[in-house]
Scaffold this motif. Structure first.
Motif, PDB file in Angstrom:
ATOM      1  N   TYR A  53       0.835  -1.202   0.000  1.00  0.00           N
ATOM      2  CA  TYR A  53       0.000   0.000   0.000  1.00  0.00           C
ATOM      3  C   TYR A  53       0.872   1.255   0.000  1.00  0.00           C
ATOM      4  O   TYR A  53       2.029   1.252   0.435  1.00  0.00           O
ATOM      5  CB  TYR A  53      -0.918   0.012   1.223  1.00  0.00           C
ATOM      6  N   GLY A  54       0.283   2.360  -0.469  1.00  0.00           N
ATOM      7  CA  GLY A  54       0.982   3.633  -0.457  1.00  0.00           C
ATOM      8  C   GLY A  54       0.188   4.686  -1.204  1.00  0.00           C
ATOM      9  O   GLY A  54      -0.816   4.386  -1.856  1.00  0.00           O
ATOM     10  N   ILE A  55       0.642   5.936  -1.132  1.00  0.00           N
ATOM     11  CA  ILE A  55      -0.067   7.022  -1.811  1.00  0.00           C
ATOM     12  C   ILE A  55       0.396   7.183  -3.256  1.00  0.00           C
ATOM     13  O   ILE A  55      -0.099   8.057  -3.964  1.00  0.00           O
ATOM     14  CB  ILE A  55       0.071   8.351  -1.043  1.00  0.00           C
ATOM     15  N   ASN A  79      -2.234   7.627   7.225  1.00  0.00           N
ATOM     16  CA  ASN A  79      -1.510   8.798   7.720  1.00  0.00           C
ATOM     17  C   ASN A  79      -1.747  10.044   6.881  1.00  0.00           C
ATOM     18  O   ASN A  79      -1.168  11.100   7.167  1.00  0.00           O
ATOM     19  CB  ASN A  79      -0.007   8.493   7.764  1.00  0.00           C
ATOM     20  N   HIS A  80      -2.580   9.930   5.859  1.00  0.00           N
ATOM     21  CA  HIS A  80      -2.785  11.059   4.944  1.00  0.00           C
ATOM     22  C   HIS A  80      -4.264  11.356   4.792  1.00  0.00           C
ATOM     23  O   HIS A  80      -5.116  10.495   4.997  1.00  0.00           O
ATOM     24  CB  HIS A  80      -2.177  10.757   3.567  1.00  0.00           C
ATOM     25  N   ARG A  81      -4.571  12.590   4.413  1.00  0.00           N
ATOM     26  CA  ARG A  81      -5.925  13.027   4.082  1.00  0.00           C
ATOM     27  C   ARG A  81      -5.900  13.595   2.669  1.00  0.00           C
ATOM     28  O   ARG A  81      -4.859  14.024   2.166  1.00  0.00           O
ATOM     29  CB  ARG A  81      -6.426  14.092   5.067  1.00  0.00           C
ATOM     30  N   TYR A 104      -9.562   9.892   3.829  1.00  0.00           N
ATOM     31  CA  TYR A 104     -10.617  10.765   4.343  1.00  0.00           C
ATOM     32  C   TYR A 104     -10.287  12.223   4.028  1.00  0.00           C
ATOM     33  O   TYR A 104      -9.129  12.612   3.926  1.00  0.00           O
ATOM     34  CB  TYR A 104     -10.818  10.530   5.836  1.00  0.00           C
ATOM     35  N   PRO A 105     -11.320  13.064   3.866  1.00  0.00           N
ATOM     36  CA  PRO A 105     -11.121  14.450   3.423  1.00  0.00           C
ATOM     37  C   PRO A 105     -10.824  15.391   4.583  1.00  0.00           C
ATOM     38  O   PRO A 105     -10.895  15.009   5.756  1.00  0.00           O
ATOM     39  CB  PRO A 105     -12.472  14.784   2.789  1.00  0.00           C
TER      40      PRO A 105
END
Length: 384
Positions: A53-55, A79-81, A104-105
């Motif tokens: 997984y990753g952005i 860890n990110h939005r 999530y936003p």
């Protein structure tokens, strides 16, 4: 030479089958806040559980559970939005195609609530809403016994069939269901209570298949940035409590469920959305109206008990009924303000800057049937 080619082809085919693609994947939460997500999947052969997984596809991390199983649950951090997460899963030489889901936003949160999923209708309208979270108000399957055989508490086949019906939705949207009576029905109901229990009150298959917070048959989940808390309760067919048609957990003053809900709703920082699968008028009148008094600590209650769309209002609290099979018999709430015989779902839109929560009853044809806005609550501290 022909024999060599034949055996080579057989070897290649066998290798391709062994490396079959994993297709049954669904996302849930088992923490009470969205700092983590669970990637769930099913494989034909047992093995360990690996999530990449990753952005971005170029910066992937690895999470692994070293347990040989066909039903896999791996939790990964969020860890990110406002980003897109990329991921894939692997068990032995079985792999999935690359998939993705929204983080999530930070400004606008969209949540859908559906119920009575037995007919598995077209959800194109809901998919266009591009929600961040999908919840239910119970009755996610027809029953357990018809696909599994009577008395099989541990059989997950009907839930597998649900995932198969909406593969892209489940692999891209976190899903948090609650229980209805159909979700744990292990025998035919019949015309009167039989000598054996018709429902598995413990909801063994449901809890095995889904990774959810708390005891799973009841749970709470909150998104602090938006000041919203969701609570899933276990209410359905409460009139059958105490006989072999009993389907839900206890709800009296001395019950674990009542005391837990009373405790967890003492000081709600913002909007509280309570989910269950019982007729609104029936459950709020229990214990001489004490459940209604507890519900008043929140913003809305949502059920999927009736097969219609409805909004009712009592003492400043709004009660909703929603159903994907919304053309059934209508028995309106005594305090009904909106009632329609249409297949429907709820769309909740939360605005972080204003604290407002908008609730729309939407048809499966993307028509807004009813719309209400709820301002950011100003709540007093609640004493026990």
């Amino acid at each position: 030479m022909k024999s060599l080619v034949f055996f080579t082809c057989i070897h290649l085919f066998t290798s391709m089958v062994a490396a079959a693609e994993i297709e049954r994947i669904w996302l849930t939460h088992k923490t009470n806040q969205p700092n983590k997500i669970v990637v769930n999947w099913l494989t034909n052969e047992p093995g360990d559980s690996v999530v990449m997984y990753g952005i971005s596809p170029e910066t992937m991390e690895r999470a692994q559970v070293n347990e040989s199983t066909k039903l896999h649950h791996v939790e990964i951090p969020l860890n990110h939005r406002d980003r897109i997460y990329h991921y894939s899963v692997q068990t032995g030489n079985q792999r999935s195609a690359a998939a993705k889901f929204k983080a999530y936003p930070t400004e606008i949160l969209r949540v859908a609530i559906i119920a009575d999923w037995q007919s598995q209708p077209d959800l194109s309208s809901l998919i266009k809403d591009d929600v961040h979270l999908l919840l239910t108000a119970g009755d996610n399957i027809n029953n357990l016994w018809q696909k599994c055989g009577p008395g099989k508490r541990n059989c997950i086949t009907p839930y597998v069939n649900l995932i198969d019906a909406y593969p892209e939705l489940f692999r891209s949207t976190p899903f948090m269901p609650i229980l209805g009576n159909h979700d744990r029905q292990i025998h035919p109901r019949g015309s009167k209570p039989p000598a054996h229990a018709v429902y598995d009150v413990d909801a063994t298959a449901f809890c095995r298949f889904f990774e959810l917070p708390d005891e799973e048959w009841k749970w709470h989940f909150e998104i602090p940035e938006f000041g919203v808390r969701f609570i899933g309760l276990d209410f359905n067919h409460i009139s059958d409590f105490g006989n072999n048609w009993q389907t839900c957990h206890a709800f009296g003053r001395d019950s674990q469920q009542y005391q837990w809900y009373q405790s967890i709703t003492k000081n709600v920082p913002g909007h509280l959305v309570t989910l269950y699968n019982e007729r609104n008028a029936s459950i709020r009148n229990q214990l001489q109206g004490e459940w209604h008094q507890l519900f008043q600590r929140g913003t809305i209650c949502v059920t999927g008990f009736g097969h219609f769309a409805e909004r009712a209002e009592l003492d400043g609290l709004t009660y909703y009924n929603t159903s994907l099979s919304g053309k059934g018999k209508q028995y309106s709430d005594p305090h009904s303000k909106f009632l329609a015989g249409k297949d429907s779902y709820l769309l909740l839109t939360c605005d972080r800057s204003s604290g407002e929560m908008k609730v729309e009853i939407k048809s499966l044809g993307n028509e807004v049937l009813d719309r209400q806005s709820f301002a950011k609550p100003v709540r007093k501290q609640t004493t026990p």
